[in-house]
Design a protein around this motif. Sequence first.
Motif, PDB file in Angstrom:
ATOM      1  N   HIS A   1       0.841  -1.199   0.000  1.00 65.31           N
ATOM      2  CA  HIS A   1       0.000   0.000   0.000  1.00 65.31           C
ATOM      3  C   HIS A   1       0.877   1.250   0.000  1.00 65.31           C
ATOM      4  O   HIS A   1       0.651   2.197  -0.770  1.00 65.31           O
ATOM      5  CB  HIS A   1      -0.924  -0.018   1.219  1.00 65.31           C
ATOM      6  CG  HIS A   1      -1.972   1.052   1.183  1.00 65.31           C
ATOM      7  ND1 HIS A   1      -2.966   1.155   2.129  1.00 65.31           N
ATOM      8  CD2 HIS A   1      -2.179   2.088   0.317  1.00 65.31           C
ATOM      9  CE1 HIS A   1      -3.731   2.184   1.855  1.00 65.31           C
ATOM     10  NE2 HIS A   1      -3.277   2.778   0.759  1.00 65.31           N
ATOM     11  N   ALA A   2       1.901   1.245   0.872  1.00 62.23           N
ATOM     12  CA  ALA A   2       2.817   2.390   0.939  1.00 62.23           C
ATOM     13  C   ALA A   2       3.539   2.586  -0.392  1.00 62.23           C
ATOM     14  O   ALA A   2       3.747   3.723  -0.849  1.00 62.23           O
ATOM     15  CB  ALA A   2       3.835   2.171   2.060  1.00 62.23           C
ATOM     16  N   LEU A   3       3.917   1.466  -1.036  1.00 62.82           N
ATOM     17  CA  LEU A   3       4.610   1.549  -2.324  1.00 62.82           C
ATOM     18  C   LEU A   3       3.699   2.124  -3.408  1.00 62.82           C
ATOM     19  O   LEU A   3       4.140   2.917  -4.253  1.00 62.82           O
ATOM     20  CB  LEU A   3       5.102   0.159  -2.736  1.00 62.82           C
ATOM     21  CG  LEU A   3       5.889   0.084  -4.041  1.00 62.82           C
ATOM     22  CD1 LEU A   3       7.196   0.867  -3.930  1.00 62.82           C
ATOM     23  CD2 LEU A   3       6.177  -1.364  -4.413  1.00 62.82           C
ATOM     24  N   VAL A   4       2.428   1.735  -3.391  1.00 61.34           N
ATOM     25  CA  VAL A   4       1.470   2.261  -4.370  1.00 61.34           C
ATOM     26  C   VAL A   4       1.392   3.781  -4.272  1.00 61.34           C
ATOM     27  O   VAL A   4       1.393   4.491  -5.284  1.00 61.34           O
ATOM     28  CB  VAL A   4       0.072   1.629  -4.138  1.00 61.34           C
ATOM     29  CG1 VAL A   4      -1.013   2.407  -4.892  1.00 61.34           C
ATOM     30  CG2 VAL A   4       0.066   0.171  -4.573  1.00 61.34           C
ATOM     31  N   VAL A   5       1.344   4.285  -3.028  1.00 64.47           N
ATOM     32  CA  VAL A   5       1.281   5.741  -2.818  1.00 64.47           C
ATOM     33  C   VAL A   5       2.589   6.391  -3.265  1.00 64.47           C
ATOM     34  O   VAL A   5       2.601   7.425  -3.947  1.00 64.47           O
ATOM     35  CB  VAL A   5       0.994   6.051  -1.337  1.00 64.47           C
ATOM     36  CG1 VAL A   5       1.043   7.557  -1.094  1.00 64.47           C
ATOM     37  CG2 VAL A   5      -0.370   5.489  -0.933  1.00 64.47           C
ATOM     38  N   LYS A   6       3.716   5.779  -2.889  1.00 64.54           N
ATOM     39  CA  LYS A   6       5.029   6.334  -3.209  1.00 64.54           C
ATOM     40  C   LYS A   6       5.268   6.405  -4.716  1.00 64.54           C
ATOM     41  O   LYS A   6       5.834   7.382  -5.229  1.00 64.54           O
ATOM     42  CB  LYS A   6       6.114   5.476  -2.558  1.00 64.54           C
ATOM     43  CG  LYS A   6       7.529   5.976  -2.779  1.00 64.54           C
ATOM     44  CD  LYS A   6       8.533   5.070  -2.074  1.00 64.54           C
ATOM     45  CE  LYS A   6       9.969   5.534  -2.343  1.00 64.54           C
ATOM     46  NZ  LYS A   6      10.953   4.643  -1.661  1.00 64.54           N
ATOM     47  N   LEU A   7       4.820   5.389  -5.446  1.00 64.65           N
ATOM     48  CA  LEU A   7       5.029   5.360  -6.892  1.00 64.65           C
ATOM     49  C   LEU A   7       4.052   6.252  -7.643  1.00 64.65           C
ATOM     50  O   LEU A   7       4.194   6.460  -8.855  1.00 64.65           O
ATOM     51  CB  LEU A   7       4.902   3.923  -7.420  1.00 64.65           C
ATOM     52  CG  LEU A   7       5.978   2.929  -6.964  1.00 64.65           C
ATOM     53  CD1 LEU A   7       5.635   1.514  -7.445  1.00 64.65           C
ATOM     54  CD2 LEU A   7       7.346   3.343  -7.526  1.00 64.65           C
ATOM     55  N   GLY A   8       3.023   6.732  -6.951  1.00 62.11           N
ATOM     56  CA  GLY A   8       2.053   7.612  -7.593  1.00 62.11           C
ATOM     57  C   GLY A   8       1.081   6.890  -8.504  1.00 62.11           C
ATOM     58  O   GLY A   8       0.570   7.484  -9.455  1.00 62.11           O
ATOM     59  N   VAL A   9       0.821   5.599  -8.223  1.00 64.44           N
ATOM     60  CA  VAL A   9      -0.113   4.847  -9.069  1.00 64.44           C
ATOM     61  C   VAL A   9      -1.452   4.621  -8.363  1.00 64.44           C
ATOM     62  O   VAL A   9      -2.254   3.792  -8.779  1.00 64.44           O
ATOM     63  CB  VAL A   9       0.495   3.478  -9.487  1.00 64.44           C
ATOM     64  CG1 VAL A   9       1.673   3.680 -10.405  1.00 64.44           C
ATOM     65  CG2 VAL A   9       0.881   2.645  -8.270  1.00 64.44           C
ATOM     66  N   SER A  10      -1.689   5.371  -7.272  1.00 62.77           N
ATOM     67  CA  SER A  10      -2.946   5.207  -6.544  1.00 62.77           C
ATOM     68  C   SER A  10      -4.139   5.751  -7.323  1.00 62.77           C
ATOM     69  O   SER A  10      -5.285   5.542  -6.936  1.00 62.77           O
ATOM     70  CB  SER A  10      -2.865   5.908  -5.178  1.00 62.77           C
ATOM     71  OG  SER A  10      -2.513   7.269  -5.331  1.00 62.77           O
ATOM     72  N   GLY A  11      -3.855   6.425  -8.427  1.00 61.67           N
ATOM     73  CA  GLY A  11      -4.943   6.901  -9.276  1.00 61.67           C
ATOM     74  C   GLY A  11      -5.417   5.865 -10.269  1.00 61.67           C
ATOM     75  O   GLY A  11      -6.424   6.061 -10.955  1.00 61.67           O
ATOM     76  N   CYS A  12      -4.687   4.733 -10.346  1.00 63.79           N
ATOM     77  CA  CYS A  12      -5.074   3.644 -11.265  1.00 63.79           C
ATOM     78  C   CYS A  12      -6.144   2.793 -10.594  1.00 63.79           C
ATOM     79  O   CYS A  12      -5.914   2.192  -9.535  1.00 63.79           O
ATOM     80  CB  CYS A  12      -3.856   2.793 -11.620  1.00 63.79           C
ATOM     81  SG  CYS A  12      -4.241   1.372 -12.654  1.00 63.79           S
ATOM     82  N   VAL A  13      -7.309   2.720 -11.203  1.00 57.10           N
ATOM     83  CA  VAL A  13      -8.440   2.001 -10.605  1.00 57.10           C
ATOM     84  C   VAL A  13      -8.123   0.519 -10.417  1.00 57.10           C
ATOM     85  O   VAL A  13      -8.407  -0.061  -9.360  1.00 57.10           O
ATOM     86  CB  VAL A  13      -9.712   2.163 -11.483  1.00 57.10           C
ATOM     87  CG1 VAL A  13     -10.857   1.327 -10.927  1.00 57.10           C
ATOM     88  CG2 VAL A  13     -10.111   3.621 -11.557  1.00 57.10           C
ATOM     89  N   ARG A  14      -7.497  -0.101 -11.423  1.00 54.42           N
ATOM     90  CA  ARG A  14      -7.210  -1.540 -11.330  1.00 54.42           C
ATOM     91  C   ARG A  14      -6.204  -1.829 -10.217  1.00 54.42           C
ATOM     92  O   ARG A  14      -6.317  -2.843  -9.519  1.00 54.42           O
ATOM     93  CB  ARG A  14      -6.691  -2.061 -12.665  1.00 54.42           C
ATOM     94  CG  ARG A  14      -7.733  -2.014 -13.785  1.00 54.42           C
ATOM     95  CD  ARG A  14      -7.171  -2.605 -15.068  1.00 54.42           C
ATOM     96  NE  ARG A  14      -6.863  -4.013 -14.930  1.00 54.42           N
ATOM     97  CZ  ARG A  14      -6.175  -4.711 -15.833  1.00 54.42           C
ATOM     98  NH1 ARG A  14      -5.715  -4.107 -16.924  1.00 54.42           N
ATOM     99  NH2 ARG A  14      -5.943  -6.002 -15.650  1.00 54.42           N
TER     100      ARG A  14
END
Length: 633
Positions: A141-154
Amino acid sequence: MTWTLPHAHHTPALHLRALLRRCARTSSPRTATQLHAAALVSGLLPPTSSDPHSLLNALFHLYSLSSLSLSHAIHLFHQIPNSHKDSVDYTALISATNPNHALRLFSEMRSLALPLDPVSVLCVLTKCSHLGCVKTGSQLHALVVKLGVSGCVRVCNALMDVYVKCGLVDGVRRVFEDMGLKSVVSWTVVLEGVVKGEGLENGRKVFDEMPERNEVAWTVMIVGYVENGMTREAFELLREMIFGCGFVLNGVSLCSILSACSRSGDVSLGRWVHGYAVKEIGWDVGVMVGTGLVDMYAKCGRIGAALVVFRNMPRRNVVAWNAMIGGLAMHGKGKDVVDMFDSMIGEGVSPDGLTFLALLSACSHSGMVDLGWKYFNELESIHGINPEMEHYACMVDLLGRAGRLEEAEAFIKSMPFAPNEVVLGSLFGSCYTHGKVKLGEQIMRELVQMDPYNTEYHVLLSNMYALSGKEEKANFFRKVLKKRGIKKVPGTSSMYVGGQLHQFIAGDKSHPQTAGIYMMLDDMIRRLRLGGYVPNTSSQVLFGCSTRDDCTEALEEVEQVLFTHSEKLALAFGLTSTPSGSPIHIFKNLRICQDCHSAMKIASYVYNREIVVRDRYRFHSFKQGSCSCSDYW
């Protein structure tokens, strides 16, 4: 092989690479293997300086598409130097391999500083959802936020699924609330998490709020109702889904509902699904749905119906055979299991580890020790299957049930790995059955270190003391458990009548028909006594009594407790609420006790009823005063 080159500038390696890509598009792994062999024979592999690694990459990507060729894919992946591997290569193998290997590959990707895109993150999240590891989920979860891909719905959907598998509904809701765009899949993942973690009431609120519902959302809600015994509500949703919204149940939905019926014992809904499948698909419902039907009927106590479905399946894979063999084993039909296994081999179907688990279990419950040894020895020598912990546990159970405890103990010591709780638990249960207190105490010390709060082992040892005449020790042991706050898991018996689930616990008086149930119970106990029933109080501790002769009043109290065990309450209810002469099906969450087992045998004769009890370990079919287990359970 002769290479026909369409253009002069095409080399054999480039031509082969094009052919491999075509195989990948058309899913032709057999052709790919032939091309791989041709490349080796033609000297195109190993790679040369003129075509360093492009051919290896093409082969690797092709093999990674097939689970049957995974070992080839991993081998080729390691042949490609790190300098020639990119994110696409790593992502392909992450998608193909098991979750733990996928995590290691992902860590390797990061250590090599390879770029991570939403596809890479999505693949590793999908794999890691199967691990159910909270720590890993939080890190991703932290990595998703850090990479900036939390806007990807899938990606967010996959992350929520990780939290669902970990049982963290708060994490699911947090990701969902932070999402901008929410798809129907997003809502469905949240629904699944809420139903599992917060219950049906909150789940129904989410379901009603959904702006759009897909087939999966309907199925999640229906399965939730089935697993909680709410058949009427499940039928209402099915009616609305099919006739109101025009959905058609596909194979996955049908199997999900059948699986829920198997777990809950709801045969009425299972039969409806069977009829629906035949109407929509035809008599040949396919291997997947057919296997689900076999499993459902077997686990709902209708082994005859399971056999009919199985025998009418035009195609049967190893999973279908395992479902039928496992069902027969649960019902204690050892000889039928052996015959079915011989038929499976005769039809050219190769058994797997699960097949042998069912075989060994059947041998254990039927007392076929020599045959069990034969199958265990054939696992590796004939069928090439490495015995796993579960197979060893079955053998310990087989030997223990037969009273060969010393042999079972020696077998454990010869295992290639340390025994787990299941293996030692099997031997401990046999110590209780055969009154081996000293060995039981020794095993109990090991089990307590593995799981100090497992109440089943504590209760068994206490009963063991009582059965061996060590009442003071049993009394002291139970007081210690009470002081530590260790409580016995309450026995619960349930049954379906009129499409509704009815549940009972020992001494229960919460049922709407309690008065009628206890009137029938009193009459039932009277008739059972006339039929030869004697309450088995041997494992009960009589507090404050020096000898049993001085404890008439205490004995009467103990007998009254035995009379109101959940199985007997369910039986009394079944006798008052089902047609005379019809079978009674009872589902118990724990192992049926000796007293209830004896009572059920006599009741089947006195009332001329077949009484089928599914306890934690197997089925008991009581007919005309005898049980299908032959008192060997």
